[in-house]
Design an enzyme around this catalytic site. Structure first.
Site, PDB file in Angstrom:
ATOM      1  N   ILE A  44       6.134  -1.439 -10.970  1.00 32.49           N
ATOM      2  CA  ILE A  44       5.112  -2.395 -10.548  1.00 32.49           C
ATOM      3  C   ILE A  44       3.882  -2.215 -11.428  1.00 32.49           C
ATOM      4  CG2 ILE A  44       3.666  -3.210  -8.648  1.00 32.49           C
ATOM      5  CD1 ILE A  44       5.628  -1.907  -6.714  1.00 32.49           C
ATOM      6  N   GLU A  68       9.552   5.993  -3.885  1.00 32.87           N
ATOM      7  CA  GLU A  68       9.188   5.899  -2.454  1.00 32.87           C
ATOM      8  C   GLU A  68       9.372   4.486  -1.908  1.00 32.87           C
ATOM      9  OE1 GLU A  68       7.131   5.947  -4.926  1.00 32.87           O
ATOM     10  OE2 GLU A  68       5.359   4.732  -4.513  1.00 32.87           O
ATOM     11  N   GLU A  99      -3.593   1.971  -7.617  1.00 34.25           N
ATOM     12  CA  GLU A  99      -4.435   1.479  -8.709  1.00 34.25           C
ATOM     13  C   GLU A  99      -5.283   2.654  -9.164  1.00 34.25           C
ATOM     14  OE1 GLU A  99      -7.641   0.532  -9.689  1.00 34.25           O
ATOM     15  OE2 GLU A  99      -6.643  -0.388 -11.414  1.00 34.25           O
ATOM     16  N   SER A 100      -4.997   3.127 -10.366  1.00 34.32           N
ATOM     17  CA  SER A 100      -5.558   4.418 -10.769  1.00 34.32           C
ATOM     18  C   SER A 100      -7.081   4.388 -10.903  1.00 34.32           C
ATOM     19  CB  SER A 100      -4.909   4.900 -12.069  1.00 34.32           C
ATOM     20  OG  SER A 100      -5.077   3.944 -13.093  1.00 34.32           O
ATOM     21  N   CYS A 130       3.673   6.607 -10.823  1.00 34.27           N
ATOM     22  CA  CYS A 130       2.971   5.430 -11.324  1.00 34.27           C
ATOM     23  C   CYS A 130       1.482   5.717 -11.535  1.00 34.27           C
ATOM     24  CB  CYS A 130       3.246   4.255 -10.407  1.00 34.27           C
ATOM     25  SG  CYS A 130       3.110   2.703 -11.277  1.00 34.27           S
ATOM     26  N   HIS A 142       8.587   3.802  -8.777  1.00 36.45           N
ATOM     27  CA  HIS A 142       8.258   4.124  -7.377  1.00 36.45           C
ATOM     28  C   HIS A 142       9.501   4.490  -6.555  1.00 36.45           C
ATOM     29  CE1 HIS A 142       4.045   2.522  -7.159  1.00 36.45           C
ATOM     30  NE2 HIS A 142       4.457   1.830  -8.209  1.00 36.45           N
TER      31      HIS A 142
HETATM   32  N1  LIG Z   1       2.157   0.706  -9.464  1.00 34.32           N
HETATM   33  C1  LIG Z   1       1.141   1.395  -9.932  1.00 34.32           C
HETATM   34  O1  LIG Z   1       0.810   2.492  -9.473  1.00 34.32           O
HETATM   35  C2  LIG Z   1       0.374   0.708 -11.020  1.00 34.32           C
HETATM   36  C3  LIG Z   1      -0.608   1.574 -11.725  1.00 34.32           C
HETATM   37  C4  LIG Z   1      -1.570   0.713 -12.525  1.00 34.32           C
HETATM   38  N2  LIG Z   1      -1.001   0.320 -13.781  1.00 34.32           N
HETATM   39  C5  LIG Z   1      -2.856   1.496 -12.748  1.00 34.32           C
HETATM   40  O2  LIG Z   1      -3.450   1.452 -13.733  1.00 34.32           O
HETATM   41  O3  LIG Z   1      -3.317   2.158 -11.918  1.00 34.32           O
END
Ligand SMILES: NC(=O)CC[C@H](N)C(=O)O
Length: 248
Positions: A142, A204, A47-48, A78, A202
């Site tokens: 995701i 990984e 989650e960024s 991601c 992803h």
């Molecule tokens: N699977 C992910 O890393 C999702 C990232 C997510 N959309 C974010 O804002 O951080």
């Protein structure tokens, strides 16, 4: 060889495990000084916004920006892709700090909410052919971001078609260029710019280590100025997934 893995939050364990399967040590990075012990870095998905808050708390941003500026290989998956982008849209109010360096605009939650997570089979000839494996990659998206625009030095490795409701969304339209209607038919999901690699999905979370092998080759080739020609490829949407980790 040892590869740093930013271990603040998200799927860092899975990256360390993928590296281990290739006989490479993943070094968990949580503090600025730990970056000095590695010459390459993976920034995982997660989650960024949370990751940015933790990075800020640990005063990691100056060291991370310096790492990128020095041309050391960095791969963002991601949320890691969002971190590397020069510009992000769709951020939470107040925005979030980015490392930057990757000349692109990324939409943070382009593909929607967790329930809209999905898998797609992606052909990426530059990587698949070299490895001699299957011609496509199973890509796990995701709550995934997508790259909306890229600068001239960015090599597009993969893109995918967008659903028709998104194609006509004016907020996501292409910047108008001569002869363009402005509607968007596909978005970019994997890019390379010099020693930076970024994927909206992803690798990984699959057993396929070809993306990790590709990154390790980039690490090996540092200094040789490796680059390749632009190749945009498409992929088909597959069934939605509801059994994936929650990264919001
Ligand atoms: N699977 C992910 O890393 C999702 C990232 C997510 N959309 C974010 O804002 O951080």
């Amino acid at each position: 060889m040892a590869v740093g893995v930013l271990a603040l939050q998200g799927s860092f364990n899975e990256h360390v495990a993928a590296l281990r399967r290739l006989g490479v040590k993943g070094v968990e990075i949580r503090k600025p000084e730990q970056l000095q012990s590695v010459t390459s870095l993976i920034i995982p998905g997660g989650e960024s916004t949370t990751m940015a808050k933790l990075a800020e708390y640990h005063n990691l941003f100056p060291a991370l920006r310096e790492f990128v500026k020095m041309g050391k290989p960095v791969w963002g998956t991601c949320a890691g892709l969002i971190f590397l982008a020069n510009k992000a849209t769709g951020q939470k109010s107040g925005g979030q700090e980015l490392i930057g360096g990757l000349d692109c605009t990324v939409h943070r939650n382009f593909f929607g909410s967790q329930i809209q997570s999905f898998e797609a089979e992606l052909p990426v000839p530059q990587i698949a052919d070299k490895e001699g494996g299957p011609p496509t990659f199973r890509a796990v998206f995701i709550r995934a971001p997508a790259i909306l625009e890229v600068g001239p030095e960015v090599v597009v490795l993969a893109d995918i078609p967008v659903s028709s409701n998104k194609a006509d969304d004016p907020n996501l339209a292409l910047e108008s260029t001569e002869g363009s209607t402005g509607s968007r038919e596909k978005v970019i999901v994997a890019v390379k710019q010099g020693n930076l690699l970024a994927t909206a999905f992803h690798p990984e979370l699959t057993a396929d280590t070809r993306w990790h092998s590709y990154f390790l080759k980039m690490v090996d080739e540092v200094g040789e100025g490796a680059s390749s020609s632009i190749c945009a490829v498409g992929g088909e949407f597959q069934k939605s997934r509801t059994d994936l980790p929650v990264y919001q």
